[in-house]
Write an enzyme that holds these catalytic residues in place. Structure first.
Site, short mmCIF file in Angstrom:
data_model
loop_
_atom_site.label_atom_id
_atom_site.label_comp_id
_atom_site.label_asym_id
_atom_site.label_seq_id
_atom_site.Cartn_x
_atom_site.Cartn_y
_atom_site.Cartn_z
N GLU A 70 -18.08 11.37 -0.26
CA GLU A 70 -17.74 11.38 -1.69
C GLU A 70 -18.61 10.40 -2.46
O GLU A 70 -19.04 10.69 -3.58
CB GLU A 70 -16.25 11.06 -1.85
CG GLU A 70 -15.37 12.18 -1.35
CD GLU A 70 -13.88 11.90 -1.44
OE1 GLU A 70 -13.10 12.86 -1.44
OE2 GLU A 70 -13.50 10.71 -1.52
N GLY B 56 0.83 -1.20 0.00
CA GLY B 56 0.00 0.00 0.00
C GLY B 56 0.86 1.25 0.00
O GLY B 56 2.03 1.23 -0.37
N ASP C 263 -1.52 2.39 8.40
CA ASP C 263 -2.76 2.21 9.17
C ASP C 263 -2.63 1.20 10.30
O ASP C 263 -3.28 1.32 11.34
CB ASP C 263 -3.89 1.78 8.24
CG ASP C 263 -4.34 2.88 7.30
OD1 ASP C 263 -3.81 4.00 7.42
OD2 ASP C 263 -5.21 2.63 6.45
#
Length: 655
Positions: free
Chosen positions: A174, A17, A305
């Site tokens: 969004e 990631g 994360d």
């Protein structure tokens, strides 16, 4: 894994990631051997997943091949795999393709959707953390509209074109804006025979305002934009359940929708093997110090994360977004070189460059460290930042051209059902095959001889199947084999292939109470329609057998105490798995009667395939009045069977 031996120290990175790629770039062509592992062969630009889900972009424009990133890096290797466990004592990782030793390990596995323990919501709602999940959402949205033009019932039709987004963070906002724009400019053209005005978009936020991690000014502006687009916003409302059709909340609000997208939270995607003292339970993040070292380990690091670097400024760790991940990856690359060269490492200091969210055409909100603005200019800033952050010139160009085209034409040409989301039922020929078998075998035969007063059950190995509907005594014991040929039997306790390592049944038979057999037959019909069959490991167990098992293993964690008796002793429990039409057993992650944590229904650190197999088994069984057993994925009890008496009825084995 076929990684060549090297004189250089080996750094293993788990995860490609934002954090993993940033670290990989910093370690380029250093005097090290680097191995990058990921379950996908591409890096995903997650901030634009919502545009893939709503047809604004194709998946390929926000994905970039990991091998292309590292193709010119020396002594740098990529392997496509999922890591199952970390063996910290022997300094190696255990993956699906083999084991690999490391000198330094970096965990950059990112995050996954957090359902806060609600299994029903997890089962029926959609999440959007990966490209496959975004494609599933896109397919489901379009499939629901295709179905809506066919149904005559207005309530059913409205449910198909109603959308509920749970979570008022950037993703939910969004996505709500994108759906509203589809409603306003696209769907009414594609589906002229539908009343698109009846399409509803609901955004549910448990807190007092949406975008609560941004400034109040931006939050208010975003809410104003969404309301203008027709989105219904529900604040201070918490979703308590979703059964696939009806959403219930902690208020009087209930919503009828066939599409619920869960964006209400994330948690770390942890890997087994790290000491529990280094983990934060609820968030499932790994505690790290200011150098991103995992607490309790000198040569294991976590970034992005998954890492929780607690400080006075960030008592719960840094926000789980791209910027901290990339910054941690870059600094750790430098610190690993320093560590290997026996130099002092630099502590991490997060540089908050701001946050932003787009709501729709010419509508966005931007928070910079000292400025907050919204509207058209904010929208252009949002586009520039996201274009600049994409990996690869081609991706930048494709996304830019798509945006220009969509802006000019007010269109989204990516609304294609490339991969249908809804599972197809069993092929027609396969269905006919089973029907023919059942018709051929369903002729009148002799009834199974059962005496309620007897202490013996008669085993009848008859080629003629009996009709379960003719059995009027629901509590009587019958042999499942006499009512269907559609099951696969692998009665483990009639062999020594079990955790006892001893044969305790005299022969392979599956006796159950009539009501249990009826429910099991109906469940198997549902599986047959999907191309699967139930495989049975254990059924009714006489109390005498229970005593025998207890004598071998007198531990209630493994064997029910015969003093109380189990549901198996009452004829209401089965231990099962699934096989496909070729007879191959589906991968459930562990074998039957493995009693480790991996066997638990709540254990989610498994591959998506295994989780999907377990969900399929559980979903159908629950539909047919069975209850699952949390610690054993294979065990199911018929509802209410705990009220039946413990029995010691025994069966005669065939000659």
């Amino acid at each position: 894994m076929n990684i060549p031996a090297s004189k250089q120290q080996r750094i293993v990175i788990i995860g490609g990631g934002f954090a993993g790629i940033a670290l990989a770039k910093k370690l380029r062509n250093k005097k090290l051997q680097v191995v990058l592992l990921d379950k996908h062969n591409y890096h995903t630009f997650q901030p634009l997943l919502y545009q893939v889900a709503t047809g604004g972009l194709e998946a390929g424009s926000i994905a970039y091949p990991i091998r292309k990133v590292i193709q010119e890096y020396k002594d740098f290797y990529f392997r496509l795999t999922s890591v199952k466990e970390i063996d910290t004592e022997n300094q190696k990782i255990i993956s699906e393709i083999g084991d690999l030793n490391y000198d330094y390990l970096v965990i950059a596995t990112g995050s996954k959707t957090n359902y806060f323990g609600n299994k029903e919501i997890e089962r029926h709602s959609m999440s959007m953390k990966t490209i496959p999940q975004s494609l599933n959402i896109r397919s489901l949205i379009l499939e629901n509209f295709e179905q809506a033009v066919l149904v005559k019932d207005e309530t059913e039709r409205n449910a198909l074109i109603n959308f509920v987004l749970v979570g008022g963070g950037p993703t939910g906002v969004e996505l709500a804006g994108a759906l509203a724009e589809m409603k306003r400019a696209i769907l009414q053209k594609d589906y002229p025979d539908l009343d698109i005005d009846k399409m509803q978009i609901h955004l549910i936020q448990s807190g007092g305002r949406i975008l609560n991690t941004m400034s109040e000014k931006s939050s208010q502006a975003a809410e104003k934009f969404l309301l203008k687009l027709g989105v219904k916003i529900w604040k201070n409302v918490r979703v308590t359940n979703y059964d696939g059709r009806i959403i219930t909340t902690n208020t009087d609000l209930t919503l009828d929708s066939a599409t619920v997208i869960w964006t209400a939270g994330v948690q770390g995607a942890k890997i087994a093997g790290i000491d529990s003292k280094s983990l934060i339970d609820k968030a499932e993040r790994i505690r790290v110090n200011e150098f991103n070292q995992v607490v309790g380990y000198d040569n294991i690091f976590a970034i992005g994360d998954i890492a929780s670097m607690e400080s006075e400024e960030y008592p719960q760790g840094h926000p789980m977004v791209a910027q901290p991940a990339m910054q941690q990856g870059k600094l750790l690359g430098e610190n690993l070189i320093r560590l290997i060269n026996k130099e002092a490492m630099k502590p991490f200091k997060y540089n908050d460059k701001g946050s932003m969210a787009t709501i729709g055409r010419n509508l966005a909100v931007v928070d910079l460290p000292h400025y907050h603005f919204n509207g058209v200019f904010a929208w252009f800033v949002w586009m520039f930042v996201h274009l600049f952050s994409l990996i690869g010139f081609k991706n930048k160009a494709v996304v830019f051209l798509n945006w220009v085209y969509n802006y000019i034409r007010f269109d989204r040409e990516g609304r294609l059902i490339i991969r249908p989301y809804k599972k197809e039922v069993l092929q027609h020929l396969q269905v006919m095959k089973f029907r023919i078998i059942k018709i051929a075998l369903s002729v009148l035969g002799t009834f199974l001889l059962i005496s309620c007063k007897s202490t013996q059950l008669v085993s009848t190995k008859s080629a003629t199947l009996l009709d379960i509907s003719k059995e009027t005594d629901s509590s009587a014991f019958v042999n499942l084999r006499n009512y269907s040929n559609d099951f696969v039997f692998d009665m483990k306790y009639a062999t020594s292939d079990n955790f006892l390592k001893e044969k305790v049944y005299p022969c392979e038979e599956c006796f159950l109470r009539v009501k249990t057999v009826k429910a099991l037959l109906e469940a198997n019909k549902s599986f047959l329609q999907k191309g699967f069959r139930i495989k049975i490991y254990d059924c009714y167990r006489p109390k005498s057998i229970q005593k025998k098992m207890w004598k071998i293993v007198p531990d209630a964690n493994y064997v029910a105490n015969p003093k109380k008796g189990s549901i198996h002793n009452r004829g209401g429990a089965v231990d099962i798995s699934l096989v496909n039409t070729n007879g191959k057993e589906l991968d459930m992650g562990t074998k039957f009667d493995f009693f480790g944590k991996e066997a638990s229904q709540n254990y989610l650190d498994l591959t998506e395939e295994i989780l999907a197999n377990r969900r399929l088994l559980k979903e159908i069984m629950l539909q047919h009045n069975f209850k699952s057993f949390d610690s054993e994925w294979w065990h199911y009890n018929l509802n209410g069977s705990n009220k039946d008496e413990v029995s010691n009825l025994k069966w005669n084995c065939p000659n």
